[in-house]
Design a protein around this motif. Structure first.
Motif, PDB file in Angstrom:
ATOM      1  N   VAL A   9       0.836  -1.202   0.000  1.00  0.00           N
ATOM      2  CA  VAL A   9       0.000   0.000   0.000  1.00  0.00           C
ATOM      3  C   VAL A   9       0.870   1.251   0.000  1.00  0.00           C
ATOM      4  N   PHE A  10       1.874   1.290   0.873  1.00  0.00           N
ATOM      5  CA  PHE A  10       2.745   2.466   0.941  1.00  0.00           C
ATOM      6  C   PHE A  10       3.497   2.683  -0.367  1.00  0.00           C
ATOM      7  N   GLU A  11       3.936   1.607  -0.973  1.00  0.00           N
ATOM      8  CA  GLU A  11       4.643   1.727  -2.257  1.00  0.00           C
ATOM      9  C   GLU A  11       3.711   2.300  -3.321  1.00  0.00           C
ATOM     10  N   ALA A  12       2.477   1.832  -3.351  1.00  0.00           N
ATOM     11  CA  ALA A  12       1.523   2.333  -4.345  1.00  0.00           C
ATOM     12  C   ALA A  12       1.257   3.818  -4.150  1.00  0.00           C
ATOM     13  N   LEU A  13       1.197   4.269  -2.919  1.00  0.00           N
ATOM     14  CA  LEU A  13       0.899   5.669  -2.643  1.00  0.00           C
ATOM     15  C   LEU A  13       2.128   6.572  -2.678  1.00  0.00           C
ATOM     16  N   SER A  14       3.305   5.991  -2.919  1.00  0.00           N
ATOM     17  CA  SER A  14       4.534   6.790  -2.918  1.00  0.00           C
ATOM     18  C   SER A  14       4.705   7.623  -4.182  1.00  0.00           C
ATOM     19  N   SER A  15       3.840   7.419  -5.155  1.00  0.00           N
ATOM     20  CA  SER A  15       3.861   8.216  -6.378  1.00  0.00           C
ATOM     21  C   SER A  15       2.888   9.380  -6.227  1.00  0.00           C
ATOM     22  N   ASP A  20      -2.489  11.505  -5.633  1.00  0.00           N
ATOM     23  CA  ASP A  20      -3.507  12.464  -6.087  1.00  0.00           C
ATOM     24  C   ASP A  20      -4.761  11.736  -6.555  1.00  0.00           C
ATOM     25  N   THR A  21      -4.576  10.661  -7.291  1.00  0.00           N
ATOM     26  CA  THR A  21      -5.703   9.864  -7.778  1.00  0.00           C
ATOM     27  C   THR A  21      -6.484   9.280  -6.614  1.00  0.00           C
ATOM     28  N   TYR A  22      -5.778   8.685  -5.667  1.00  0.00           N
ATOM     29  CA  TYR A  22      -6.436   8.076  -4.519  1.00  0.00           C
ATOM     30  C   TYR A  22      -7.195   9.125  -3.705  1.00  0.00           C
ATOM     31  N   LEU A  23      -6.598  10.301  -3.501  1.00  0.00           N
ATOM     32  CA  LEU A  23      -7.263  11.356  -2.744  1.00  0.00           C
ATOM     33  C   LEU A  23      -8.542  11.830  -3.433  1.00  0.00           C
ATOM     34  N   LEU A  24      -8.525  11.925  -4.743  1.00  0.00           N
ATOM     35  CA  LEU A  24      -9.743  12.277  -5.477  1.00  0.00           C
ATOM     36  C   LEU A  24     -10.822  11.223  -5.255  1.00  0.00           C
ATOM     37  N   LEU A  25     -10.424   9.961  -5.299  1.00  0.00           N
ATOM     38  CA  LEU A  25     -11.392   8.887  -5.114  1.00  0.00           C
ATOM     39  C   LEU A  25     -11.916   8.836  -3.691  1.00  0.00           C
ATOM     40  N   LYS A  54      -3.956   0.817 -12.403  1.00  0.00           N
ATOM     41  CA  LYS A  54      -3.631  -0.610 -12.294  1.00  0.00           C
ATOM     42  C   LYS A  54      -2.761  -0.861 -11.072  1.00  0.00           C
ATOM     43  N   ASN A  55      -1.829   0.032 -10.800  1.00  0.00           N
ATOM     44  CA  ASN A  55      -0.970  -0.105  -9.629  1.00  0.00           C
ATOM     45  C   ASN A  55      -1.795   0.008  -8.354  1.00  0.00           C
ATOM     46  N   LEU A  56      -2.694   0.973  -8.293  1.00  0.00           N
ATOM     47  CA  LEU A  56      -3.550   1.143  -7.122  1.00  0.00           C
ATOM     48  C   LEU A  56      -4.476  -0.061  -6.937  1.00  0.00           C
ATOM     49  N   ALA A  57      -4.999  -0.578  -8.031  1.00  0.00           N
ATOM     50  CA  ALA A  57      -5.876  -1.747  -7.958  1.00  0.00           C
ATOM     51  C   ALA A  57      -5.100  -2.978  -7.499  1.00  0.00           C
ATOM     52  N   HIS A  58      -3.883  -3.138  -7.998  1.00  0.00           N
ATOM     53  CA  HIS A  58      -3.046  -4.274  -7.593  1.00  0.00           C
ATOM     54  C   HIS A  58      -2.771  -4.243  -6.091  1.00  0.00           C
ATOM     55  N   ALA A  59      -2.618  -3.050  -5.532  1.00  0.00           N
ATOM     56  CA  ALA A  59      -2.388  -2.901  -4.095  1.00  0.00           C
ATOM     57  C   ALA A  59      -3.685  -3.034  -3.305  1.00  0.00           C
ATOM     58  N   GLY A  60      -4.818  -3.075  -4.003  1.00  0.00           N
ATOM     59  CA  GLY A  60      -6.107  -3.196  -3.334  1.00  0.00           C
ATOM     60  C   GLY A  60      -6.702  -1.876  -2.900  1.00  0.00           C
ATOM     61  N   LEU A  61      -6.070  -0.772  -3.268  1.00  0.00           N
ATOM     62  CA  LEU A  61      -6.529   0.543  -2.830  1.00  0.00           C
ATOM     63  C   LEU A  61      -7.755   1.046  -3.571  1.00  0.00           C
ATOM     64  N   VAL A  62      -7.998   0.528  -4.770  1.00  0.00           N
ATOM     65  CA  VAL A  62      -9.184   0.928  -5.533  1.00  0.00           C
ATOM     66  C   VAL A  62      -9.886  -0.301  -6.068  1.00  0.00           C
ATOM     67  N   THR A  63     -11.178  -0.127  -6.275  1.00  0.00           N
ATOM     68  CA  THR A  63     -11.966  -1.147  -6.965  1.00  0.00           C
ATOM     69  C   THR A  63     -12.460  -0.524  -8.258  1.00  0.00           C
ATOM     70  N   VAL A  64     -12.782  -1.365  -9.210  1.00  0.00           N
ATOM     71  CA  VAL A  64     -13.273  -0.875 -10.496  1.00  0.00           C
ATOM     72  C   VAL A  64     -14.514  -1.669 -10.870  1.00  0.00           C
ATOM     73  N   GLU A  65     -15.477  -0.953 -11.441  1.00  0.00           N
ATOM     74  CA  GLU A  65     -16.724  -1.568 -11.872  1.00  0.00           C
ATOM     75  C   GLU A  65     -17.033  -1.083 -13.284  1.00  0.00           C
ATOM     76  N   GLN A  66     -17.346  -2.019 -14.151  1.00  0.00           N
ATOM     77  CA  GLN A  66     -17.680  -1.682 -15.536  1.00  0.00           C
ATOM     78  C   GLN A  66     -19.104  -1.130 -15.571  1.00  0.00           C
ATOM     79  N   GLU A  67     -19.283   0.020 -16.202  1.00  0.00           N
ATOM     80  CA  GLU A  67     -20.599   0.633 -16.401  1.00  0.00           C
ATOM     81  C   GLU A  67     -20.741   0.954 -17.879  1.00  0.00           C
ATOM     82  N   GLY A  68     -21.243  -0.004 -18.632  1.00  0.00           N
ATOM     83  CA  GLY A  68     -21.339   0.194 -20.076  1.00  0.00           C
ATOM     84  C   GLY A  68     -19.946   0.335 -20.666  1.00  0.00           C
TER      85      GLY A  68
END
Length: 118
Positions: A9-15, A20-25, A54-68
């Motif tokens: 998790v820390f490695e993913a957020l070190s960028s 910035d992406t995670y904070l927006l989410l 993809k990096n954030l998702a790999h770390a488990g920090l984000v989820t993604v859902e297909q909407e159309g």
């Protein structure tokens, strides 16, 4: 949570871009944000954003859902709670009552405590 998971998790957020992406989410709460809107808000090329998501998702920090045709991303707030729990498990040498300030809401101008309340 174990040390290896926390480090991921820390490695993913070190960028800066990923943080910035995670904070927006986090700010979007349960609604999340579609990828195109994220790219626009971050002023980032979609291919570059995709790499970071993809990096954030790999770390488990984000989820993604297909909407159309769109992909909606959401911050995994439960994982962040696990990370903060991992950091505070041994608070004050085993005397958590001495660490009351950790339980208080963040006071930073950028903090949004209502997004994370149970």
């Amino acid at each position: 949570m174990d040390k290896i998971s926390a480090l991921q998790v820390f490695e993913a957020l070190s960028s800066s871009a990923r943080l910035d992406t995670y904070l927006l989410l986090v700010g979007a709460g349960g609604t999340g944000i579609v990828a195109g809107e994220l790219a626009s808000r971050l002023d980032m090329a979609p291919s570059n954003l995709s790499f970071h998501l993809k990096n954030l998702a790999h770390a488990g920090l984000v989820t993604v859902e297909q909407e159309g045709r769109f992909q909606r991303y959401r911050a995994n707030l439960a994982l962040m709670r696990q990370v903060t729990g991992f950091l505070t498990d041994h608070c004050c040498g085993g005397h958590p009552e001495q660490c009351a300030e950790l339980a208080a809401p963040a006071t930073s101008a950028n903090a949004s405590p209502s997004c994370c309340e149970p």
